[in-house]
Design a protein around this motif. Structure first.
Motif, PDB file in Angstrom:
ATOM      1  N   GLU A  43       0.838  -1.191   0.000  1.00  0.00           N
ATOM      2  CA  GLU A  43       0.000   0.000   0.000  1.00  0.00           C
ATOM      3  C   GLU A  43       0.878   1.247   0.000  1.00  0.00           C
ATOM      4  OE1 GLU A  43      -4.106   1.077   2.076  1.00  0.00           O
ATOM      5  OE2 GLU A  43      -2.449   1.186   3.520  1.00  0.00           O
ATOM      6  N   LEU A  44       0.536   2.179  -0.852  1.00  0.00           N
ATOM      7  CA  LEU A  44       1.168   3.488  -0.846  1.00  0.00           C
ATOM      8  C   LEU A  44       0.382   4.388   0.094  1.00  0.00           C
ATOM      9  CD1 LEU A  44       3.064   5.711  -1.961  1.00  0.00           C
ATOM     10  CD2 LEU A  44       1.403   6.040  -3.808  1.00  0.00           C
ATOM     11  N   GLN A  45       1.042   4.868   1.143  1.00  0.00           N
ATOM     12  CA  GLN A  45       0.410   5.765   2.103  1.00  0.00           C
ATOM     13  C   GLN A  45       1.170   7.091   2.127  1.00  0.00           C
ATOM     14  OE1 GLN A  45       0.315   3.665   5.866  1.00  0.00           O
ATOM     15  NE2 GLN A  45      -1.680   2.792   5.393  1.00  0.00           N
ATOM     16  N   VAL A  46       0.449   8.150   1.917  1.00  0.00           N
ATOM     17  CA  VAL A  46       1.006   9.506   1.993  1.00  0.00           C
ATOM     18  C   VAL A  46       0.350  10.182   3.186  1.00  0.00           C
ATOM     19  CG1 VAL A  46       1.160  11.736   0.827  1.00  0.00           C
ATOM     20  CG2 VAL A  46       1.427   9.608  -0.481  1.00  0.00           C
ATOM     21  N   GLY A  84       5.842  15.794   6.059  1.00  0.00           N
ATOM     22  CA  GLY A  84       5.055  14.601   5.814  1.00  0.00           C
ATOM     23  C   GLY A  84       5.888  13.428   5.344  1.00  0.00           C
ATOM     24  N   THR A  85       5.219  12.297   5.134  1.00  0.00           N
ATOM     25  CA  THR A  85       5.910  11.061   4.787  1.00  0.00           C
ATOM     26  C   THR A  85       5.221  10.329   3.639  1.00  0.00           C
ATOM     27  OG1 THR A  85       4.623   9.789   6.412  1.00  0.00           O
ATOM     28  CG2 THR A  85       6.720  10.735   7.155  1.00  0.00           C
ATOM     29  N   VAL A  86       6.028   9.535   2.931  1.00  0.00           N
ATOM     30  CA  VAL A  86       5.553   8.618   1.892  1.00  0.00           C
ATOM     31  C   VAL A  86       6.026   7.235   2.294  1.00  0.00           C
ATOM     32  CG1 VAL A  86       5.672   7.996  -0.554  1.00  0.00           C
ATOM     33  CG2 VAL A  86       5.682  10.416   0.128  1.00  0.00           C
ATOM     34  N   SER A  87       5.103   6.275   2.356  1.00  0.00           N
ATOM     35  CA  SER A  87       5.413   4.991   2.993  1.00  0.00           C
ATOM     36  C   SER A  87       6.360   4.116   2.193  1.00  0.00           C
ATOM     37  CB  SER A  87       4.115   4.217   3.261  1.00  0.00           C
ATOM     38  OG  SER A  87       3.464   3.885   2.033  1.00  0.00           O
ATOM     39  N   LEU A  88       6.264   4.114   0.875  1.00  0.00           N
ATOM     40  CA  LEU A  88       7.014   3.155   0.077  1.00  0.00           C
ATOM     41  C   LEU A  88       8.360   3.709  -0.366  1.00  0.00           C
ATOM     42  CD1 LEU A  88       4.228   1.633  -2.203  1.00  0.00           C
ATOM     43  CD2 LEU A  88       5.179   0.700  -0.093  1.00  0.00           C
ATOM     44  N   ASP A  89       9.308   2.806  -0.508  1.00  0.00           N
ATOM     45  CA  ASP A  89      10.618   3.134  -1.059  1.00  0.00           C
ATOM     46  C   ASP A  89      10.437   3.599  -2.498  1.00  0.00           C
ATOM     47  OD1 ASP A  89      13.178   3.046  -2.247  1.00  0.00           O
ATOM     48  OD2 ASP A  89      13.833   1.525  -0.824  1.00  0.00           O
ATOM     49  N   ARG A  90      11.119   4.685  -2.869  1.00  0.00           N
ATOM     50  CA  ARG A  90      10.995   5.210  -4.232  1.00  0.00           C
ATOM     51  C   ARG A  90      11.511   4.230  -5.269  1.00  0.00           C
ATOM     52  NH1 ARG A  90       9.866   8.898  -0.171  1.00  0.00           N
ATOM     53  NH2 ARG A  90       9.072  10.856  -1.021  1.00  0.00           N
ATOM     54  N   VAL A 114       6.036  -0.258 -18.679  1.00  0.00           N
ATOM     55  CA  VAL A 114       5.860  -1.713 -18.638  1.00  0.00           C
ATOM     56  C   VAL A 114       7.190  -2.410 -18.390  1.00  0.00           C
ATOM     57  CG1 VAL A 114       5.096  -3.734 -19.946  1.00  0.00           C
ATOM     58  CG2 VAL A 114       3.838  -1.573 -20.143  1.00  0.00           C
ATOM     59  N   VAL A 115       8.274  -1.923 -19.013  1.00  0.00           N
ATOM     60  CA  VAL A 115       9.565  -2.614 -18.877  1.00  0.00           C
ATOM     61  C   VAL A 115      10.258  -2.308 -17.558  1.00  0.00           C
ATOM     62  CG1 VAL A 115       9.905  -2.672 -21.373  1.00  0.00           C
ATOM     63  CG2 VAL A 115      10.967  -0.842 -20.045  1.00  0.00           C
ATOM     64  N   THR A 116       9.754  -1.348 -16.787  1.00  0.00           N
ATOM     65  CA  THR A 116      10.414  -1.073 -15.501  1.00  0.00           C
ATOM     66  C   THR A 116      10.233  -2.218 -14.517  1.00  0.00           C
ATOM     67  OG1 THR A 116       8.484   0.013 -14.476  1.00  0.00           O
ATOM     68  CG2 THR A 116       9.993   1.409 -15.765  1.00  0.00           C
ATOM     69  N   GLY A 117       9.116  -2.917 -14.614  1.00  0.00           N
ATOM     70  CA  GLY A 117       8.859  -3.992 -13.670  1.00  0.00           C
ATOM     71  C   GLY A 117       8.528  -3.515 -12.268  1.00  0.00           C
ATOM     72  N   ARG A 118       8.333  -2.216 -12.106  1.00  0.00           N
ATOM     73  CA  ARG A 118       8.080  -1.675 -10.769  1.00  0.00           C
ATOM     74  C   ARG A 118       6.584  -1.686 -10.454  1.00  0.00           C
ATOM     75  NH1 ARG A 118      12.633   3.030  -9.603  1.00  0.00           N
ATOM     76  NH2 ARG A 118      14.381   1.551  -9.666  1.00  0.00           N
ATOM     77  N   PRO A 119       6.230  -1.940  -9.186  1.00  0.00           N
ATOM     78  CA  PRO A 119       4.818  -2.127  -8.843  1.00  0.00           C
ATOM     79  C   PRO A 119       4.003  -0.847  -8.729  1.00  0.00           C
ATOM     80  CG  PRO A 119       6.180  -2.404  -6.883  1.00  0.00           C
ATOM     81  CD  PRO A 119       7.120  -2.259  -8.049  1.00  0.00           C
ATOM     82  N   VAL A 120       4.660   0.289  -8.575  1.00  0.00           N
ATOM     83  CA  VAL A 120       3.930   1.549  -8.382  1.00  0.00           C
ATOM     84  C   VAL A 120       4.171   2.448  -9.584  1.00  0.00           C
ATOM     85  CG1 VAL A 120       3.595   3.560  -6.901  1.00  0.00           C
ATOM     86  CG2 VAL A 120       4.202   1.357  -5.881  1.00  0.00           C
ATOM     87  N   TRP A 121       3.086   2.762 -10.306  1.00  0.00           N
ATOM     88  CA  TRP A 121       3.168   3.692 -11.428  1.00  0.00           C
ATOM     89  C   TRP A 121       2.653   5.048 -10.966  1.00  0.00           C
ATOM     90  CZ3 TRP A 121       0.959   0.788 -16.356  1.00  0.00           C
ATOM     91  CH2 TRP A 121       1.840  -0.258 -16.682  1.00  0.00           C
TER      92      TRP A 121
END
Length: 205
Positions: free
Chosen positions: A2-5, A57-63, A131-138
């Protein structure tokens, strides 16, 4: 995932533009940010993606879990479509570009130099990069600019496939993305109060 801001304040030119932002996006979800031009949607996305520092403030997920798509398409004009995607696949260590080519129907253009593409084709190539990044958060800013109706539909299907695979998406746009299932958040209520006249130093912190 989960992305939490939480309680995020973002600035442009040293001036707070949005403050007290709280949002959460879970795996399999898309959240669309809306608001008038200039309110700070791009600044907010860039801050969440780690491209600029938050004022508070904070952003929960690693960039490192995020892939960002902004107004620029992120392509090299002398390279072919396939070479551009291969370059990004090598950067992110994901290998094959076949899925990206198929998703945005770029196979017939694979050998064409990116500089010779139309604006819409360049945009499709820029989106295929996600698509080719393979990263879960767009994290995507006005992703469908320059796209025709058919290409918008391609984009919507790409996002749905990403969500179905356990990813999530945070998008800012004024345009209908064809994603009726996406939640919508108006950032207007989070517009920062202007600094007081006597707070000259505060405007530059």
């Amino acid at each position: 995932m989960e992305l939490q801001v939480s309680d995020l304040t973002v600035t442009r030119g040293g001036i707070a533009v949005l403050e007290g932002i709280n949002l959460a996006v879970s795996a399999g979800e898309a959240l669309v940010l809306r608001g008038p031009n200039g309110i700070g949607k791009t600044t907010l996305l860039r801050t969440i993606a780690g491209l600029q520092l938050a004022h508070a403030g904070t952003v929960s997920l690693d960039r490192e879990q995020m892939a960002y798509s902004g107004h620029a398409d992120g392509i090299k004009a002398p390279l072919t479509v396939a070479e551009n995607l291969t370059f990004w696949a090598s950067v992110f260590g994901t290998g094959s570009i076949d899925a990206a080519l198929a998703t945005f129907q770029l196979g017939p253009l694979a050998a064409r130099p990116a500089g010779g593409l139309s604006a819409g084709q360049k945009r499709r190539l820029g989106l295929a990069r996600m698509v080719v990044t393979g990263r879960p958060v767009w994290v995507m800013d006005e992703p469908t600019v320059s796209l025709d109706t058919d290409a918008v539909a391609m984009f919507a299907e790409a996002v749905r496939a990403h969500l179905a695979g356990g990813g999530l998406a945070l998008l800012a746009t004024h345009i209908d993305l064809g994603l009726s299932e996406a939640r919508v958040m108006d950032v207007g209520p989070f517009k920062a109060k202007p600094p007081k006249i006597d707070d000259f130093d505060g405007a530059f912190l």
